[in-house]
Design a protein around this motif. Structure first.
Motif, PDB file in Angstrom:
ATOM      1  N   ALA A 189       0.829  -1.210   0.000  1.00  0.00           N
ATOM      2  CA  ALA A 189       0.000   0.000   0.000  1.00  0.00           C
ATOM      3  C   ALA A 189       0.860   1.256   0.000  1.00  0.00           C
ATOM      4  O   ALA A 189       0.588   2.217  -0.736  1.00  0.00           O
ATOM      5  CB  ALA A 189      -0.934  -0.014   1.215  1.00  0.00           C
ATOM      6  N   ALA A 190       1.923   1.263   0.826  1.00  0.00           N
ATOM      7  CA  ALA A 190       2.797   2.431   0.893  1.00  0.00           C
ATOM      8  C   ALA A 190       3.536   2.641  -0.418  1.00  0.00           C
ATOM      9  O   ALA A 190       3.748   3.791  -0.852  1.00  0.00           O
ATOM     10  CB  ALA A 190       3.788   2.267   2.048  1.00  0.00           C
ATOM     11  N   PHE A 242       9.402   1.125   2.741  1.00  0.00           N
ATOM     12  CA  PHE A 242      10.140   0.572   3.875  1.00  0.00           C
ATOM     13  C   PHE A 242       9.840   1.332   5.170  1.00  0.00           C
ATOM     14  O   PHE A 242       9.327   0.773   6.129  1.00  0.00           O
ATOM     15  CB  PHE A 242      11.648   0.590   3.587  1.00  0.00           C
ATOM     16  CG  PHE A 242      12.092  -0.457   2.625  1.00  0.00           C
ATOM     17  CD1 PHE A 242      11.191  -1.173   1.853  1.00  0.00           C
ATOM     18  CD2 PHE A 242      13.436  -0.744   2.470  1.00  0.00           C
ATOM     19  CE1 PHE A 242      11.600  -2.148   0.951  1.00  0.00           C
ATOM     20  CE2 PHE A 242      13.874  -1.721   1.579  1.00  0.00           C
ATOM     21  CZ  PHE A 242      12.957  -2.411   0.816  1.00  0.00           C
ATOM     22  N   GLY A 243      10.199   2.609   5.188  1.00  0.00           N
ATOM     23  CA  GLY A 243      10.075   3.374   6.422  1.00  0.00           C
ATOM     24  C   GLY A 243       8.642   3.585   6.876  1.00  0.00           C
ATOM     25  O   GLY A 243       8.287   3.298   8.030  1.00  0.00           O
ATOM     26  N   CYS A 244       7.797   4.073   5.979  1.00  0.00           N
ATOM     27  CA  CYS A 244       6.417   4.397   6.366  1.00  0.00           C
ATOM     28  C   CYS A 244       5.617   3.142   6.710  1.00  0.00           C
ATOM     29  O   CYS A 244       4.757   3.182   7.601  1.00  0.00           O
ATOM     30  CB  CYS A 244       5.733   5.177   5.249  1.00  0.00           C
ATOM     31  SG  CYS A 244       6.382   6.855   5.033  1.00  0.00           S
ATOM     32  N   SER A 245       5.864   2.039   6.010  1.00  0.00           N
ATOM     33  CA  SER A 245       5.133   0.808   6.333  1.00  0.00           C
ATOM     34  C   SER A 245       5.501   0.310   7.724  1.00  0.00           C
ATOM     35  O   SER A 245       4.632  -0.167   8.472  1.00  0.00           O
ATOM     36  CB  SER A 245       5.429  -0.268   5.285  1.00  0.00           C
ATOM     37  OG  SER A 245       6.807  -0.599   5.266  1.00  0.00           O
ATOM     38  N   ALA A 304       3.801   2.611  10.185  1.00  0.00           N
ATOM     39  CA  ALA A 304       2.356   2.394  10.176  1.00  0.00           C
ATOM     40  C   ALA A 304       1.979   1.140  10.952  1.00  0.00           C
ATOM     41  O   ALA A 304       0.988   1.128  11.699  1.00  0.00           O
ATOM     42  CB  ALA A 304       1.855   2.289   8.738  1.00  0.00           C
ATOM     43  N   LEU A 305       2.756   0.066  10.813  1.00  0.00           N
ATOM     44  CA  LEU A 305       2.463  -1.166  11.535  1.00  0.00           C
ATOM     45  C   LEU A 305       2.526  -0.939  13.040  1.00  0.00           C
ATOM     46  O   LEU A 305       1.651  -1.397  13.787  1.00  0.00           O
ATOM     47  CB  LEU A 305       3.448  -2.265  11.135  1.00  0.00           C
ATOM     48  CG  LEU A 305       3.303  -3.598  11.875  1.00  0.00           C
ATOM     49  CD1 LEU A 305       1.962  -4.247  11.537  1.00  0.00           C
ATOM     50  CD2 LEU A 305       4.452  -4.538  11.537  1.00  0.00           C
TER      51      LEU A 305
END
Length: 358
Positions: A24-25, A77-80, A83-84
């Motif tokens: 999604a990201a 990578f970073g935002c996912s 977000a988790l």
């Protein structure tokens, strides 16, 4: 803080959810890239593939590829990873820095460890670059070398720093963004869940390092990147703070970019070749190996000492957040790092123990 998903999910479920968030990201990052690429550089959506394949043929090819690399890496990578953690109801500080604040010794030693290991790593790099697969894998070897040459060609193009501005942009996209995004993903989330899944620090670190190296799809640089992943993984396990492997990762990438920049500006010896895979002289490699081993031993011993030493302040984590209690206060709930990740140890409060302030 209560999350949208349970914080008690099995690590395998967490990793599967991470894959969904990464997809999604990446879609969101790709959309942003297409919009910015068109508005700023005039690159239409139908032209993006051609620019990515041959950026040198486009007047803004360097800028477009840099924008693509930065957005996709930071997003997927970073935002996912962030977000988790947010979906599970943790604060980012609580999840990625279970032991904080971290001493400056860890940060300085992490950077020094990376710099000191470079001569020793050069021997591994040379060996891996010249390795040959068995005859029945000859087709795979040809494909892997073609991928390696393609990646090397793109790297060479992106690291042509003919201006200081380009160097600073390269430093941001190739050093800062990967150091933050890849460490949040591979060490902060993947390694942590693998440690919890297998109940072993070593299993989590080694598997995360394998995934970290494999995902780059550069098989003739797989072993040195795997070794780097091991170093970063143990730095995170021992320090308990994601900033430490981030600093080490940044040092690794930034030092290489700095050497390239100095060589291109002819501020270094003309015989210096930053793209060479040849190893350094063996006395340098031996000294580097001994120095690296000593630093790793020093950090391991410091980690063991910090596990048994009383902290100057203790972070008490309750259902409402994180509070700081004095070291002489007995918390009702204490989080420490065990072999399976973060372990909760309950302790009865003392008669004079203060109530945590949320």
């Amino acid at each position: 803080m209560k999350g949208f998903v349970s914080s008690r999910l099995h690590p395998v479920v967490n990793l599967l959810l991470l894959l969904v968030l990464m997809f999604a990201a990446a879609c969101v990052a790709g959309f942003l890239f297409s919009v910015i690429g068109y508005l700023v550089y005039g690159v239409k959506l139908s032209e993006i593939g051609n620019v990515a394949q041959n950026p040198a043929a486009h007047p803004h090819g360097w800028e477009v590829v840099m924008l693509s690399q930065g957005l996709l890496l930071f997003g997927a990578f970073g935002c996912s990873a962030l977000a988790l953690v947010a979906l599970m109801g943790y604060s980012w500080e609580e999840y990625f820095m279970p032991r904080r604040p971290v001493s400056w010794v860890w940060v300085a030693a992490a950077a020094l460890l990376i710099l000191g290991s470079i001569p020793a790593m050069s021997g591994i790099i040379e060996w891996n670059a010249k390795v040959h697969f068995p005859e029945f894998l000859h087709g795979f070897e040809q494909w892997a070398r073609a991928k390696e040459n393609q990646a090397q060609g793109l790297t060479t193009f992106l690291t042509r720093f003919n201006t200081t501005t380009r160097f600073l942009v390269g430093l941001l996209v190739i050093a800062v963004v990967p150091a933050i995004s890849e460490e949040l993903l591979f060490r902060g989330v993947i390694q942590r869940n693998l440690v919890q899944w297998f109940g072993s620090r070593h299993a989590g670190v080694w598997l995360a390092a394998f995934i970290f190296s494999a995902i780059h799809q550069q098989f003739f640089g797989f072993v040195p990147r795997f070794v780097l992943g091991l170093i970063l993984g143990y730095l995170y396990e021992w320090s308990g703070n994601i900033l430490v492997p981030m600093v080490a990762h940044f040092t690794q990438n930034a030092f290489q970019l700095l050497l390239l920049y100095l060589q291109q500006r002819e501020w270094t010896a003309s015989t210096f070749d930053p793209d060479s895979t040849d190893s350094l002289p063996w006395p340098w490699m031996l000294a580097s190996l001994l120095f690296t081993a000593y630093l790793l031993y020093f950090l391991h011993q410091r980690w063991r000492a910090e596990l048994v030493a009383p902290p100057t302040e203790m972070h008490v984590i309750s259902s409402h957040g994180v509070a700081v209690a004095a070291a002489d206060a007995e918390p009702t709930v204490r989080h420490t790092l065990g072999s399976k990740g973060v372990v909760v140890e309950s302790a009865p409060p003392g008669p004079d123990a203060p109530t945590p302030q949320h």
